[in-house]
Design a protein around this motif. Structure first.
Motif, PDB file in Angstrom:
ATOM      1  N   LYS A 168       5.036   7.115   1.638  1.00  0.00           N
ATOM      2  CA  LYS A 168       5.371   6.249   0.512  1.00  0.00           C
ATOM      3  C   LYS A 168       4.097   5.769  -0.173  1.00  0.00           C
ATOM      4  O   LYS A 168       3.081   5.556   0.486  1.00  0.00           O
ATOM      5  N   ASN A 187       2.790   0.739  -4.107  1.00  0.00           N
ATOM      6  CA  ASN A 187       4.000  -0.087  -4.079  1.00  0.00           C
ATOM      7  C   ASN A 187       3.847  -1.221  -3.069  1.00  0.00           C
ATOM      8  O   ASN A 187       4.198  -2.372  -3.337  1.00  0.00           O
ATOM      9  N   TRP A 188       3.333  -0.879  -1.896  1.00  0.00           N
ATOM     10  CA  TRP A 188       3.135  -1.883  -0.841  1.00  0.00           C
ATOM     11  C   TRP A 188       2.157  -2.953  -1.306  1.00  0.00           C
ATOM     12  O   TRP A 188       2.405  -4.149  -1.143  1.00  0.00           O
ATOM     13  N   VAL A 191       3.830  -5.339  -3.887  1.00  0.00           N
ATOM     14  CA  VAL A 191       4.777  -6.289  -3.299  1.00  0.00           C
ATOM     15  C   VAL A 191       4.043  -7.384  -2.529  1.00  0.00           C
ATOM     16  O   VAL A 191       4.345  -8.572  -2.665  1.00  0.00           O
ATOM     17  N   LEU A 251       9.978  -4.132  -0.604  1.00  0.00           N
ATOM     18  CA  LEU A 251       9.440  -2.800  -0.857  1.00  0.00           C
ATOM     19  C   LEU A 251      10.561  -1.773  -0.955  1.00  0.00           C
ATOM     20  O   LEU A 251      10.581  -0.936  -1.864  1.00  0.00           O
ATOM     21  N   LEU A 308      12.483  -2.351  -4.211  1.00  0.00           N
ATOM     22  CA  LEU A 308      11.691  -1.914  -5.359  1.00  0.00           C
ATOM     23  C   LEU A 308      11.724  -0.397  -5.487  1.00  0.00           C
ATOM     24  O   LEU A 308      11.956   0.148  -6.573  1.00  0.00           O
ATOM     25  N   GLU A 309      11.523   0.302  -4.378  1.00  0.00           N
ATOM     26  CA  GLU A 309      11.524   1.764  -4.404  1.00  0.00           C
ATOM     27  C   GLU A 309      12.897   2.306  -4.782  1.00  0.00           C
ATOM     28  O   GLU A 309      13.007   3.297  -5.507  1.00  0.00           O
ATOM     29  N   ILE A 335      13.288   1.867  -8.594  1.00  0.00           N
ATOM     30  CA  ILE A 335      12.432   2.787  -9.348  1.00  0.00           C
ATOM     31  C   ILE A 335      12.967   4.214  -9.275  1.00  0.00           C
ATOM     32  O   ILE A 335      12.909   4.966 -10.252  1.00  0.00           O
ATOM     33  N   ARG A 381      10.124   7.636 -14.757  1.00  0.00           N
ATOM     34  CA  ARG A 381       9.714   7.033 -13.490  1.00  0.00           C
ATOM     35  C   ARG A 381       8.246   7.335 -13.198  1.00  0.00           C
ATOM     36  O   ARG A 381       7.488   6.452 -12.803  1.00  0.00           O
ATOM     37  N   VAL A 425       5.373   4.440 -12.892  1.00  0.00           N
ATOM     38  CA  VAL A 425       4.619   4.225 -11.656  1.00  0.00           C
ATOM     39  C   VAL A 425       3.120   4.387 -11.897  1.00  0.00           C
ATOM     40  O   VAL A 425       2.310   3.572 -11.435  1.00  0.00           O
ATOM     41  N   LEU A 442       1.978   0.639 -11.552  1.00  0.00           N
ATOM     42  CA  LEU A 442       1.581   0.462 -10.155  1.00  0.00           C
ATOM     43  C   LEU A 442       0.237   1.099  -9.822  1.00  0.00           C
ATOM     44  O   LEU A 442      -0.493   0.600  -8.968  1.00  0.00           O
TER      45      LEU A 442
END
Length: 202
Positions: A70, A74-75, A78, A124, A127-128, A131, A139, A143, A147
């Motif tokens: 992943k 993203n992590w 968050v 997380l 959110l994923e 998205i 998308r 991202v 992000l």
């Protein structure tokens, strides 16, 4: 070597070898966009620096729990959001100032969650999930820009489209995510994800 493969390789090296050089690569790649997002929330450069340090300290401490498959971006988003909200809850007591920190994106009835380490995973995953509901091209543009911190020009070069098209994709993605929040109960959505989405799409 693609960015995705790089991320997988970096996280695995971080987990299996306690590789400080891998940590430094991740920090170099993402610290500017994370710092920028924190500043937009707390409006305090010194506090943002402290929060940024906390975010990457947490990444090191929790490295074995990261999923290499992943996106680490993203992590980081968050966790930085959660830590920024904790700072706001501690240091900003007036509702008006809290609204201003969000650019009036939320109304006064929003209940901001208390930040705890276990809460990261819930946000997380949500959110994923949200998205992933976006159309593939939109998308990807969303991202990369929101992000990964890439400019419209950089995203356009990667996707072979114009910067204006990237901007439209991001705008459409913002709209779709906000619509999803509205459909799932407005601002009282589970796990406090609504404030996070509203900030991400602001």
């Amino acid at each position: 070597m693609s960015d995705t493969f790089n991320n997988i390789d970096l996280i695995r090296s971080l987990q299996e070898k306690d590789d400080v050089s891998a940590f430094n690569v991740i920090f170099t790649r993402y610290h500017q966009i994370i710092y920028h997002n924190i500043c937009k929330l707390v409006h305090n450069p010194a506090a943002a620096e402290d929060i940024l340090q906390e975010v990457f300290t947490s990444m090191w401490q929790l490295r074995t729990s990261l999923d290499p498959l992943k996106p680490v971006a993203n992590w980081l988003f968050v966790v930085s959001f959660n830590k920024s909200m904790s700072w706001l809850k501690k240091n900003i007591r007036e509702a008006k100032k809290l609204e201003e920190a969000f650019g009036h994106a939320m109304n006064e009835q929003v209940q901001l969650p208390v930040t705890t380490e276990p809460d990261y995973e819930g946000k997380l995953q949500m959110l994923e999930r949200l998205i992933k509901q976006l159309p593939v091209r939109k998308r990807t543009a969303f991202v990369l820009h929101k992000l990964e911190g890439k400019s419209y020009n950089e995203v356009g070069e990667l996707l072979g489209i114009s910067p204006d098209t990237v901007k439209e994709y991001v705008k459409d993605s913002n709209k779709l995510l906000k619509q999803h929040v509205a459909k799932t109960g407005g601002l009282n959505i589970v796990n406090g994800i609504a404030p996070l989405i509203l900030f991400l799409t602001h």
